[in-house]
Design a protein around this motif. Sequence first.
Motif, mmCIF file in Angstrom:
data_model
loop_
_atom_site.group_PDB
_atom_site.id
_atom_site.type_symbol
_atom_site.label_atom_id
_atom_site.label_comp_id
_atom_site.label_asym_id
_atom_site.label_seq_id
_atom_site.Cartn_x
_atom_site.Cartn_y
_atom_site.Cartn_z
ATOM 1 N N GLY A 1 -9.849 -39.748 19.567
ATOM 2 C CA GLY A 1 -11.291 -39.904 19.679
ATOM 3 C C GLY A 1 -11.676 -41.030 20.618
ATOM 4 O O GLY A 1 -12.826 -41.160 21.017
ATOM 5 N N LYS B 1 -15.331 -34.938 11.829
ATOM 6 C CA LYS B 1 -16.308 -35.530 10.900
ATOM 7 C C LYS B 1 -16.000 -35.154 9.458
ATOM 8 O O LYS B 1 -16.152 -35.962 8.540
ATOM 9 N N GLY C 1 -14.150 -43.805 11.773
ATOM 10 C CA GLY C 1 -13.985 -44.555 13.020
ATOM 11 C C GLY C 1 -13.060 -43.889 14.001
ATOM 12 O O GLY C 1 -12.307 -44.557 14.729
ATOM 13 N N THR D 1 -13.504 -42.604 16.808
ATOM 14 C CA THR D 1 -13.713 -42.914 18.228
ATOM 15 C C THR D 1 -12.926 -44.156 18.656
ATOM 16 O O THR D 1 -12.869 -44.467 19.839
ATOM 17 N N SER D 2 -12.304 -44.847 17.711
ATOM 18 C CA SER D 2 -11.458 -46.001 18.044
ATOM 19 C C SER D 2 -9.980 -45.627 18.089
ATOM 20 O O SER D 2 -9.134 -46.470 18.386
ATOM 21 N N ALA E 1 -17.251 -38.894 22.860
ATOM 22 C CA ALA E 1 -17.226 -39.874 21.774
ATOM 23 C C ALA E 1 -18.631 -40.123 21.229
ATOM 24 O O ALA E 1 -18.812 -40.334 20.023
ATOM 25 N N GLY E 2 -19.637 -40.087 22.106
ATOM 26 C CA GLY E 2 -21.019 -40.259 21.666
ATOM 27 C C GLY E 2 -21.446 -39.157 20.716
ATOM 28 O O GLY E 2 -22.130 -39.405 19.708
ATOM 29 N N LEU F 1 -19.349 -37.395 18.861
ATOM 30 C CA LEU F 1 -18.548 -37.547 17.653
ATOM 31 C C LEU F 1 -19.103 -38.639 16.743
ATOM 32 O O LEU F 1 -19.128 -38.484 15.520
ATOM 33 N N SER F 2 -19.573 -39.719 17.346
ATOM 34 C CA SER F 2 -20.107 -40.832 16.551
ATOM 35 C C SER F 2 -21.533 -40.593 16.083
ATOM 36 O O SER F 2 -22.054 -41.334 15.251
ATOM 37 N N GLN G 1 -24.161 -40.712 18.115
ATOM 38 C CA GLN G 1 -25.111 -41.427 18.971
ATOM 39 C C GLN G 1 -25.945 -40.468 19.818
ATOM 40 O O GLN G 1 -27.083 -40.778 20.173
#
Length: 446
Positions: free
Chosen positions: A190, A238, A244, A246-247, A415-416, A418-419, A421
Amino acid sequence: MKRSMLFLTAALGLVALSGAQAATITIATVNNPDMVTMQKLTPEFNKVYPDITVKWVVLPENELRQKVTLDVASGAGSFDVATVGAYEVPIWAKNGWLDPLTPMFAKNPTIAKSYNVNDIIPGVRTALSQNGNLYAVPFYAESSMTFYNKDLFKKAGLTMPANPTWQQIQGFAAKIHNPSGGVYGICLRGLPGWGENAALFTTMVNTFGGRWFDQNWQAQLNTPAWKNTLTFYVDTLKKYGPPGATSNGFTENLTLMSQGKCGMWVDATVAAGFLSDPTSSKIVNTVGFANAPTGPGTPRGSHWYWSWNLAIPKSSKQEDAAFKFITWATSQDYIALVAKTKGSWASVPPGTRTSTYNNPAYKKAAGAFSSLVLNAINTADVTKATKDPVPYTGIQYVAIPEFQALGTQVGQYIAGALSGQTSIDQALQQAQAAATKVAKDGKYQK
């Protein structure tokens, strides 16, 4: 007489010292486990070449790419050996940024004989050559595959097929996901980066029937295939991935999987050796292997091709010393040294030499995955990675110089989404705009 002999002895000593050609080389490499081992084995290199001092710059993958690219492109000369990927080598060779190695082998027949360039797996050697010249030597090569925890599958009454689909993978993840018990159904990259989340995601896009550009270099990132892929990816992580996500890149997911916290993981074949190493993995006896998943569109492009390689930048002032290091670190003797140091042939750098896969000790230690890995590498076709025709080569990347920046930018949009945002539609609109700009600014469109 004695006095003149002293002068003669001193003079001969100076000649010997000057002939030793003491040198210091700086090596830039990624902080992957195989490279960390290489760094730790520096004293073994110095037993062979005591007059070469080695300095290390070890960086995370994204940071390494940026620093090395800037240094090599500008001719700054900070690095004598650079760790570069299969994507960079042909582009950098064409730009004149790398020293050709073929003439160096010709000048060093003793090294050439013991090294045996022809032992390098043919497809790997071809990927690192331009116009008959070898421009890098492979440290390890890889494709991608599926790893799973056999104990968790057994408890859930599941059977992993040899060739799973992404839909099956998602179904398995749902059944073994148990975050309260410290187990997540699936781990996937991610972390934003063209060599991180964008690499895995592009293989998914391929199998969902998508592509980056059509034959006229029109961007294809706002198509149904891309939307279906991104929706599936976000939904899967998800619901059944670790928090987390995306890290988490390769290194972070390797840690999670090796600690038994992931039920499944789709990633680089090189991880098979790490997950089979009892010094770093808790799932040695329970890890299972299968091919990379395919999607509803096509089986093409489901598993990538990659190699990490050692090259000598044109700006190096210590080419001879650098050549001695890269041939030492990618030799048959080095592979045997790693096996001895690690206590297992399953832990050696994979995917580079035919002799490794013919070695009875390796076959015994890596029997659960060696043939699967070799087949994945040999069948990863960079010229036929998509359902529909494309004007570029590459499976998990587009082989143009601009892709390093474009892939990372698109990785940030993924990533945006996925998070949370941005929405999936917004992410794809942004990605489409970025790819369109590259095609136009790079004059790829006629």
